[in-house]
Design a protein around this motif. Structure first.
Motif, PDB file in Angstrom:
ATOM      1  N   LEU A 147      56.838  30.535  74.280  1.00 26.41           N
ATOM      2  CA  LEU A 147      55.933  31.415  74.994  1.00 26.41           C
ATOM      3  C   LEU A 147      54.861  31.935  74.041  1.00 26.41           C
ATOM      4  CD1 LEU A 147      58.677  33.520  76.809  1.00 26.41           C
ATOM      5  CD2 LEU A 147      57.525  31.472  77.656  1.00 26.41           C
ATOM      6  N   PRO A 148      53.579  31.625  74.295  1.00 24.87           N
ATOM      7  CA  PRO A 148      52.514  32.152  73.441  1.00 24.87           C
ATOM      8  C   PRO A 148      52.290  33.644  73.685  1.00 24.87           C
ATOM      9  CG  PRO A 148      51.583  30.886  75.246  1.00 24.87           C
ATOM     10  CD  PRO A 148      53.070  30.723  75.351  1.00 24.87           C
ATOM     11  N   VAL A 149      51.900  34.343  72.644  1.00 23.35           N
ATOM     12  CA  VAL A 149      51.649  35.776  72.711  1.00 23.35           C
ATOM     13  C   VAL A 149      50.156  36.024  72.591  1.00 23.35           C
ATOM     14  CG1 VAL A 149      52.093  38.010  71.636  1.00 23.35           C
ATOM     15  CG2 VAL A 149      53.899  36.288  71.729  1.00 23.35           C
ATOM     16  N   GLY A 150      49.624  36.912  73.440  1.00 20.28           N
ATOM     17  CA  GLY A 150      48.208  37.231  73.407  1.00 20.28           C
ATOM     18  C   GLY A 150      47.856  38.202  72.296  1.00 20.28           C
ATOM     19  N   ARG A 151      46.576  38.523  72.203  1.00 24.25           N
ATOM     20  CA  ARG A 151      46.088  39.448  71.177  1.00 24.25           C
ATOM     21  C   ARG A 151      46.278  40.882  71.651  1.00 24.25           C
ATOM     22  NH1 ARG A 151      40.141  37.943  69.304  1.00 24.25           N
ATOM     23  NH2 ARG A 151      40.681  39.638  67.877  1.00 24.25           N
ATOM     24  N   SER A 152      46.767  41.742  70.756  1.00 22.39           N
ATOM     25  CA  SER A 152      46.947  43.146  71.103  1.00 22.39           C
ATOM     26  C   SER A 152      45.594  43.840  71.140  1.00 22.39           C
ATOM     27  CB  SER A 152      47.864  43.824  70.085  1.00 22.39           C
ATOM     28  OG  SER A 152      47.323  43.718  68.784  1.00 22.39           O
ATOM     29  N   ARG A 153      45.425  44.713  72.129  1.00 25.52           N
ATOM     30  CA  ARG A 153      44.144  45.400  72.300  1.00 25.52           C
ATOM     31  C   ARG A 153      44.283  46.918  72.272  1.00 25.52           C
ATOM     32  NH1 ARG A 153      40.605  41.482  73.728  1.00 25.52           N
ATOM     33  NH2 ARG A 153      41.471  39.557  74.617  1.00 25.52           N
ATOM     34  N   GLY A 154      45.478  47.410  72.482  1.00 25.67           N
ATOM     35  CA  GLY A 154      45.696  48.853  72.484  1.00 25.67           C
ATOM     36  C   GLY A 154      46.609  49.277  71.352  1.00 25.67           C
ATOM     37  N   ASP A 155      46.699  50.576  71.131  1.00 22.51           N
ATOM     38  CA  ASP A 155      47.531  51.124  70.067  1.00 22.51           C
ATOM     39  C   ASP A 155      48.862  51.620  70.625  1.00 22.51           C
ATOM     40  OD1 ASP A 155      45.532  50.731  68.144  1.00 22.51           O
ATOM     41  OD2 ASP A 155      44.574  52.641  68.676  1.00 22.51           O
ATOM     42  N   ILE A 156      49.871  51.586  69.779  1.00 26.79           N
ATOM     43  CA  ILE A 156      51.154  52.191  70.118  1.00 26.79           C
ATOM     44  C   ILE A 156      51.070  53.670  69.766  1.00 26.79           C
ATOM     45  CG2 ILE A 156      53.607  52.231  69.572  1.00 26.79           C
ATOM     46  CD1 ILE A 156      53.429  49.238  68.990  1.00 26.79           C
ATOM     47  N   THR A 157      51.245  54.526  70.769  1.00 26.94           N
ATOM     48  CA  THR A 157      51.010  55.954  70.555  1.00 26.94           C
ATOM     49  C   THR A 157      52.226  56.827  70.846  1.00 26.94           C
ATOM     50  OG1 THR A 157      50.146  56.188  72.807  1.00 26.94           O
ATOM     51  CG2 THR A 157      48.548  55.715  71.054  1.00 26.94           C
ATOM     52  N   VAL A 158      53.337  56.224  71.280  1.00 31.93           N
ATOM     53  CA  VAL A 158      54.542  57.018  71.567  1.00 31.93           C
ATOM     54  C   VAL A 158      55.735  56.395  70.855  1.00 31.93           C
ATOM     55  CG1 VAL A 158      53.699  57.839  73.793  1.00 31.93           C
ATOM     56  CG2 VAL A 158      55.013  55.722  73.689  1.00 31.93           C
ATOM     57  N   ASP A 159      56.750  57.229  70.593  1.00 33.22           N
ATOM     58  CA  ASP A 159      57.963  56.748  69.949  1.00 33.22           C
ATOM     59  C   ASP A 159      59.041  56.361  70.956  1.00 33.22           C
ATOM     60  OD1 ASP A 159      56.952  57.162  67.380  1.00 33.22           O
ATOM     61  OD2 ASP A 159      57.551  59.272  67.410  1.00 33.22           O
ATOM     62  N   VAL A 160      59.098  57.091  72.070  1.00 29.19           N
ATOM     63  CA  VAL A 160      60.134  56.837  73.057  1.00 29.19           C
ATOM     64  C   VAL A 160      59.705  57.484  74.372  1.00 29.19           C
ATOM     65  CG1 VAL A 160      61.445  58.930  72.507  1.00 29.19           C
ATOM     66  CG2 VAL A 160      62.625  56.968  73.512  1.00 29.19           C
ATOM     67  N   ALA A 161      60.170  56.914  75.476  1.00 31.85           N
ATOM     68  CA  ALA A 161      59.907  57.485  76.803  1.00 31.85           C
ATOM     69  C   ALA A 161      61.246  57.812  77.444  1.00 31.85           C
ATOM     70  CB  ALA A 161      59.125  56.495  77.663  1.00 31.85           C
ATOM     71  N   PRO A 162      61.610  59.091  77.565  1.00 27.19           N
ATOM     72  CA  PRO A 162      62.892  59.438  78.168  1.00 27.19           C
ATOM     73  C   PRO A 162      62.956  58.952  79.623  1.00 27.19           C
ATOM     74  CG  PRO A 162      61.923  61.318  77.026  1.00 27.19           C
ATOM     75  CD  PRO A 162      60.871  60.275  77.100  1.00 27.19           C
ATOM     76  N   VAL A 163      64.002  58.237  79.950  1.00 31.37           N
ATOM     77  CA  VAL A 163      64.217  57.703  81.296  1.00 31.37           C
ATOM     78  C   VAL A 163      65.635  58.049  81.730  1.00 31.37           C
ATOM     79  CG1 VAL A 163      64.335  55.616  82.715  1.00 31.37           C
ATOM     80  CG2 VAL A 163      62.582  55.818  80.950  1.00 31.37           C
ATOM     81  N   GLY A 164      65.765  58.610  82.908  1.00 33.05           N
ATOM     82  CA  GLY A 164      67.082  58.967  83.415  1.00 33.05           C
ATOM     83  C   GLY A 164      67.895  57.749  83.795  1.00 33.05           C
ATOM     84  N   PRO A 165      69.217  57.887  83.921  1.00 33.87           N
ATOM     85  CA  PRO A 165      70.071  56.749  84.285  1.00 33.87           C
ATOM     86  C   PRO A 165      69.849  56.327  85.728  1.00 33.87           C
ATOM     87  CG  PRO A 165      71.344  58.774  84.273  1.00 33.87           C
ATOM     88  CD  PRO A 165      69.986  59.127  83.734  1.00 33.87           C
ATOM     89  N   LEU A 166      70.107  55.057  86.002  1.00 30.68           N
ATOM     90  CA  LEU A 166      70.041  54.569  87.376  1.00 30.68           C
ATOM     91  C   LEU A 166      71.198  55.174  88.172  1.00 30.68           C
ATOM     92  CD1 LEU A 166      69.265  50.804  86.660  1.00 30.68           C
ATOM     93  CD2 LEU A 166      67.725  52.454  87.749  1.00 30.68           C
ATOM     94  N   PRO A 167      70.966  55.591  89.410  1.00 34.05           N
ATOM     95  CA  PRO A 167      72.060  56.166  90.207  1.00 34.05           C
ATOM     96  C   PRO A 167      73.110  55.115  90.539  1.00 34.05           C
ATOM     97  CG  PRO A 167      70.083  55.897  91.539  1.00 34.05           C
ATOM     98  CD  PRO A 167      69.683  55.599  90.135  1.00 34.05           C
ATOM     99  N   ALA A 168      74.378  55.531  90.542  1.00 34.38           N
ATOM    100  CA  ALA A 168      75.466  54.599  90.858  1.00 34.38           C
ATOM    101  C   ALA A 168      75.395  54.139  92.298  1.00 34.38           C
ATOM    102  CB  ALA A 168      76.810  55.268  90.584  1.00 34.38           C
ATOM    103  N   GLU A 169      74.948  55.021  93.202  1.00 35.77           N
ATOM    104  CA  GLU A 169      74.804  54.682  94.621  1.00 35.77           C
ATOM    105  C   GLU A 169      73.458  55.227  95.094  1.00 35.77           C
ATOM    106  OE1 GLU A 169      78.307  54.833  97.326  1.00 35.77           O
ATOM    107  OE2 GLU A 169      77.043  56.191  98.506  1.00 35.77           O
ATOM    108  N   PRO A 170      72.388  54.447  94.922  1.00 32.36           N
ATOM    109  CA  PRO A 170      71.053  54.939  95.257  1.00 32.36           C
ATOM    110  C   PRO A 170      70.932  55.315  96.734  1.00 32.36           C
ATOM    111  CG  PRO A 170      70.925  52.894  94.010  1.00 32.36           C
ATOM    112  CD  PRO A 170      72.357  53.072  94.401  1.00 32.36           C
ATOM    113  N   VAL A 171      70.096  56.302  96.990  1.00 40.28           N
ATOM    114  CA  VAL A 171      69.729  56.679  98.354  1.00 40.28           C
ATOM    115  C   VAL A 171      68.246  56.354  98.528  1.00 40.28           C
ATOM    116  CG1 VAL A 171      69.577  58.533 100.045  1.00 40.28           C
ATOM    117  CG2 VAL A 171      71.468  58.497  98.393  1.00 40.28           C
TER     118      VAL A 171
END
Length: 282
Positions: A147-171
């Motif tokens: 798989l070829p990779v394209g050229r990067s155009r933006g900067d990495i500006t964050v270290d981590v994005a907090p994401v909650g767990p997936l629900p065991a039984e979604p509604v």
């Protein structure tokens, strides 16, 4: 270049799909869990629609020819780079020659692996997405693919994005119609009364459910009409199917309800054997 060492049960290239062609019979396709897909790209400074890999049930490995930055989002799969464990939802460095491995997710179904610069696959009708129903775009990834990779155009500006767990039984929230009048007056109440089980026949086209049957009061055939992502179509079995990214542009079975758009990513993470509930939106 990235070499596919092991694709796992199913690995495809995805972006945000092919909108605007439904009148020609061309499905949109694109990432099933668009929210997780966008997050992976934003963590790396990519455009939201940069192509990435969508993994189903993990189990994949990739070798990087050159040093790179990656981000893994979606279903939380164990991630190692060169044998060292890394966390999800964060930019991670990969050295030249590094082996990236992803295990079985602890929950959910689809994991996204994005690389800074995006995957530079040849687009088809303006998109690099694999559409498993129509066959448009690149085929599912196989061992030995590069798989070829394209050229990067933006900067990495964050270290981590907090994401909650997936629900065991979604509604999942639903809006009625457009063909709820083909069913018994209590159809929405029946649909929301108890959980449904996700069957093994589910895929990127749709999530097939087992549970309470939805009974029709109007017999006969329905002319083929346009379908949208998140539609709950009901075939003669009475068991609903949630249409996902690779759904057909038209269908001939009545649609009893449609998911709230913001709940479609949760539907994309439903794993066979899991359970899901519905409730009216609003």
């Amino acid at each position: 270049m990235i070499e596919v060492v092991r694709p796992g049960p199913l690995a495809t290239v995805q972006d945000l799909g092919r909108p605007g062609h439904a009148h020609l019979g061309v499905p949109r396709s694109g990432a099933a869990d668009e929210r997780s897909f966008r997050l992976a790209n934003r963590l790396l400074g990519n455009a939201d629609d940069a192509a990435a890999v969508e993994l189903t049930l993990g189990g994949a490995a990739f070798r990087f020819d050159r040093a790179a930055w990656i981000a893994v989002t979606g279903a939380p799969a164990p991630l190692t780079i060169g044998g060292r464990a890394y966390g999800a939802n964060a930019p991670c460095p990969v050295p030249a020659g590094g082996l990236v491995e992803l295990g079985l997710p602890s929950g959910g179904l689809r994991t996204y692996l994005a690389v800074r610069g995006g995957l530079d696959i040849e687009p088809v009708l303006g998109s690099r997405s694999t559409d498993l129903l129509s066959g448009l775009g690149p085929g599912p990834l196989a061992a030995g693919d590069r798989l070829p990779v394209g050229r990067s155009r933006g900067d990495i500006t964050v270290d981590v994005a907090p994401v909650g767990p997936l629900p065991a039984e979604p509604v999942l929230r639903i809006l009625p119609g457009p063909r709820d009048d083909w069913f018994t007056p209590d159809v929405i109440a029946v649909l929301c009364a108890q959980p449904y089980e996700v069957t093994a026949d589910s895929n990127r086209v749709g999530v097939r459910l087992d549970g309470a049957k939805l009974l029709r009061t109007r017999e006969g055939e329905l002319g083929s009409e346009g379908m949208v992502t998140g539609a709950l179509q009901v075939p003669p079995s009475g068991l609903p199917i949630i249409f996902l990214a690779d759904h057909p542009t038209t269908g001939g079975y009545p649609v009893v309800a449609v998911l709230a758009a913001s709940d479609v990513p949760l539907a994309a993470q439903l794993r066979p054997g899991g359970r899901v509930r519905f409730r009216p939106a609003g």
